[in-house]
Motif scaffolding. Structure first.
Motif: not given
Lengths: 301, 301, 301, 301
Positions: C151-156, C210-211, C213-215, C219-220, C223
């Motif tokens: 999984v990857l998030k490009s912001s947040g 997964v949800e 992780f996304a939403s 901060l680390a 967390q």
């Protein structure tokens, strides 16, 4: 029902450090894959995201490379110990540190019969492993090991007299190929980290295990493994435990009789999966408690 | 617009054959991964599903194991040649057959200084490769090779004077680590398959390439590769071509100056990706046409 | 100093079983990799080579395939439980049995918008894992899990305010890519093996993680992991513990300023090694003792 | 006998570039592995070590990352083409450039049914491949492809009526599992690189091949492959050639009759090796010459 934080640890895994010693024209090389792991008071990072007690994994990386110069890698165990002691002593929230490493062996290239000063070929045989765990009070647990040591004997191995049930179709045999890709780990008792010759111990343990595999007439892989662990401890009395994990890499005599061709254990199919997997530990009676010696981090060691 | 069948080939890939010779108490071992490939008149199988001209891949497997006994694996090349000749001669629709194999080397275990009769440890260094292609008229093309030969030199390698453009930020250097995981393939000219000593040729080629890597002062990996190919051909005059593919396994001197620590090419980070990838062929002037020698099948050889 | 046998276990690893249900024209598929492990009174096999108490690993293999038909694989957990109960109940020297499995998921091929009856494409997303351990008294410990969930998030995602020492050069950031290849394992408390809907639990746990992780604004990674474990337990109250191991797959914003090109977190280099490795367990307060639930065998689960 | 330099090429392999488009709150992602390859007048580098004509592989890397920003990765083919044109046009000794890339697909995470703006899960199905080769005169050859597309059908597949010889023991079957891990490559004829919708073509080709695999009743894997290539060309008339390489991933019905258990193609052992390996190309009659379209570099594409 409260949901709480349990055990946790973190660090930098797989720092690929190559250390050259070039004080003379004849260089030396150590090629390692280092993972560092910190255990301690990092609850806030998990619960609130506060990183105030967290030494970044990037900092651990920098330290690993820096110590490769200042402490050096002449002794893998002393390098790992120094790094772990640093984290425990100098980073306030750390209660315990563990450093794991793999070593990839190189052999000096021979040119016209003479060893070359600064050229090597990777040996590609087994990978050596080390794990050092250090507590806040300075206690240290040191383990060594190896993996990917692939050995085979084409005779001197039997398997019969086993338990049978309604699903048993295996034929007993008094002559088969026995082969495995050995993973071994061993735990040292009280040794002086500063002076103990770990490289000599590694050589003695490896030799004992390979020679035992070769020369011990085997009635089962279980029996061979126990003997390998036993001779390793006899070879290096500082050991208090040896753990062995051995896939039974099956070699099936190929059925050529269908084609009118005799095959007396000469042509085998080396099968991939499934495989028997035999695991055993061999210990000294009354061995000291293992403490955190076997608490893995990276999964590589 | 008609849609038609183009080139096609099929076979059994990765037969994992282990051959023990046990005519005396001192056994011998050959451990290979064999792929067989048939080329010929198989249009109907593709166009209508008619299998009347298709020798099953299962039959090819059985044949590979049978030949491991009847022909034996004392010579990898003669085994591959015999198998290919059989398919071309005895299976009517086959116009050309190719047999590819990898060999995994084993070293005899030494017990108390003496070589054991039937126990081995896998050497784990390079993998040897062979490909033999045979035509309906009996013409044969034989190539050898190796892969996963990892070599490194910690001095004697420079890189400077290169072309620069607006994206060039690399610093020239007169002293760096040079390392690669070599893939080499070589093509034999006219040799007598029945009598040529391919094992001796393999040893001579490998020695020539490793010694050249070690002792040749390098201004670029390109230059070293050409020299390696050249000395291989000089060592074995039956060669007409050597093809080399070499990833430049980058070792970056680690920046420790930030921490007040000097690092004169002593501590390196071994990076995984990206890597330079240098490929070159070295040939004898006027070499015979390669024909199907390089037409791969399994991708392993 | 006596050298004695310690813990030991053995079995057949990686039985690659594919089970088709074809009672109707619309088939079902389960594709698993099963490992069986026996623990008990096997000392004689190690100490003297006597196999009288050893059920061969080949027999375990046969049993795994037989149970795939008789018990079936409609429920992975019930299959594993039945197999483990059989070994403990029907094989006299066995005190405890453990069955581990991986499941590879397949999706039905859609042809012109309609699901095909008997054709699938492998989904290739995460691998599901199951481990069931059964004691001689019938006690059972059931764990589930997954691995290779990338999984990857490009912001947040932020990382700052961390502890610094003399080796700290990392810049704090309030916007970065966060990515991991998650390994998760969870332990069920008291559930009725015969009736509990493990597939529904798996879906709910995976969705929760997964949800989250996304939403969840991070901060680390620490967390985020704690939150993922927490929401998983909230989604499936039968869980008493979740263990998470997460490599921090670093994506470094590429320095294009050297070329006069702005790069506001748009172009990244995805680095292989080293990587941060964060591990944490999340538990229900007062969770029952884990017993042998986490005592691994194959290393795959 | 003169020993001379033959074909040669070099470049930077496996630049792991992740490109985020974040012009709006809803981000886009492209995750690629890019290899660049230059062909031209590099003889001096090999023969004398003179690097004056050699653009460093490091420079090629910088350029790949820079173009990921300036050209962008919205179209993989246009990115690869622009990069290749740059090398050919702007670097004097380069006669031909080839850019190869793999793309790893990501799916947007769904949170409560709504697509998340900047979080993804890696799909893990097939890997898409692209290769663009550009000549000094501006000619371009574009190929696409995929690999690791694993498909299986549990019925609708036969194999009988095959050629038999003395090594044939295979039983004919009118119902078997057929499974493969497909590698496909396709070559475009004349398309306008600047405007052609390569993503739509990729989707149409993949759909055609998967649907054909599922719905075509197969008398052999050869027949299925030809049909897959044919329907792909019919779906995207710009194609002039499709090349397919398909391991026949064998699933053997497990012999349970020994235990008094019926097994009508319900329980299978999925075997690893050996495997049939079927390769075929399907072309449009009178297709333009392939030129350098298939001249590989990295081995990944």
């Amino acid at each position: 029902m409260a949901i709480i934080l349990g055990d946790h640890q973190y660090g930098k895994a797989e720092n690929r450090i190559v250390r050259i010693v070039r004080d003379t024209p004849r260089h030396e090389i150590r090629d390692v894959n280092v993972s560092t792991c910190l255990r301690g008071r990092f609850d806030a990072a998990h619960l609130t995201g506060d990183q105030g007690e967290v030494l970044p994994t990037d900092t651990q990386k920098q330290t690993s490379y820096a110590y490769a110069k200042t402490v050096g890698l002449a002794s893998l165990e002393r390098y790992a110990h120094a790094l772990a002691v640093h984290f425990v002593d100098d980073v306030e929230p750390v209660d315990q540190a563990r450093v794991e490493l793999e070593e990839f062996a190189w052999e000096r290239v021979s040119v016209g019969g003479a060893e070359h000063d600064f050229s090597w070929v990777r040996s590609g045989r087994e990978v050596r492993t080390v794990a050092v765990t250090v507590d806040a009070d300075g206690s240290a647990w040191i383990t060594g090991g190896l993996k990917d040591l692939v050995v085979l004997k084409s005779s001197g191995s039997e398997f019969h007299g086993f338990l049978e049930d309604e699903y048993t179709v295996l034929e007993p045999t008094s002559d088969r190929i026995m082969a495995t890709s050995l993973v071994a780990k061993w735990r040292f008792g009280a040794v002086d980290v500063a002076t103990f010759d770990f490289d000599a111990a590694y050589a003695a343990i490896t030799t004992a295990m390979v020679e035992t595999f070769a020369s011990f007439h085997s009635l089962a892989l279980q029996q061979t493994l126990f003997q390998m662990g036993k001779t390793a401890i006899e070879a290096v009395p500082e050991l208090v435990e040896v753990r062995l994990s051995a896939p039974n890499k099956h070699h099936f005599a190929y059925d050529l009789a269908r084609f009118g061709i005799e095959n007396h254990n000469e042509v085998f199919h080396a099968d991939d999966r499934p495989y028997g997997l035999i695991q055993a530990s061999v210990t000294v009676e009354g061995a000291p408690d293992a403490g955190p010696a076997w608490d893995q981090y990276s999964g590589l060691v």
